[in-house]
Design an enzyme around this catalytic site. Structure first.
Site, PDB file in Angstrom:
ATOM      1  N   PRO A  52       0.819  -1.219   0.000  1.00 11.91           N
ATOM      2  CA  PRO A  52       0.000   0.000   0.000  1.00 11.91           C
ATOM      3  C   PRO A  52       0.846   1.259   0.000  1.00 11.91           C
ATOM      4  O   PRO A  52       0.771   2.076   0.916  1.00 11.91           O
ATOM      5  CB  PRO A  52      -0.806  -0.141   1.294  1.00 11.91           C
ATOM      6  CG  PRO A  52       0.073  -0.931   2.200  1.00 11.91           C
ATOM      7  CD  PRO A  52       0.829  -1.873   1.319  1.00 11.91           C
ATOM      8  N   CYS A  53       1.629   1.425  -1.035  1.00 14.06           N
ATOM      9  CA  CYS A  53       2.543   2.561  -1.071  1.00 14.06           C
ATOM     10  C   CYS A  53       1.795   3.872  -1.299  1.00 14.06           C
ATOM     11  O   CYS A  53       2.372   4.939  -1.157  1.00 14.06           O
ATOM     12  CB  CYS A  53       3.579   2.339  -2.161  1.00 14.06           C
ATOM     13  SG  CYS A  53       2.859   2.025  -3.766  1.00 14.06           S
TER      14      CYS A  53
END
Length: 91
Positions: A52-53
């Site tokens: 989940p950058c």
DNA sequence: CTAATGACCATTA
DNA sequence: ATAATGGCCATTA
């Protein structure tokens, strides 16, 4: 795989949905408080699936960048309940 | 090995 | 409030 990448991934993975973290705080949490510049680099060309950058933004409140287009990033964040206005998160 | 490159940051003008 | 500037550090060429 370098150790720094490992740590960064480990930290980013732990960010819960709907929460955000600055590049700097990620670096600090990863054990290298001064390496926030390199964090951006790593998140830029990472290829880790499901990371989940998009929950990592600038420390000044702006959205920052995204490899696959900033549009996409803001969209994802909105979908998680984060209010974004004018490329900026609302406090 | 050295030099350049960023999904950045804090300060200053 | 925005824009420019110098610094920052792992990775890559």
């Amino acid at each position: 795989m370098t150790s720094f990448q490992e740590e960064v991934y480990k930290v980013v993975r732990k960010i819960p949905k709907g929460r955000i973290m600055s590049y700097k705080s990620v670096a600090k949490k990863a054990g290298r408080p001064l390496s926030w510049r390199a964090v951006g680099n790593i998140l830029n060309r990472h290829q880790e699936p499901g990371l989940p950058c998009h929950r990592v933004i600038r420390s000044n409140g702006k959205i920052g960048g995204y490899r696959r287009g900033v549009r996409k990033k803001t969209l994802l964040l909105k979908k998680e309940g984060i209010i974004i206005k004018n490329d900026r998160v609302c406090s």
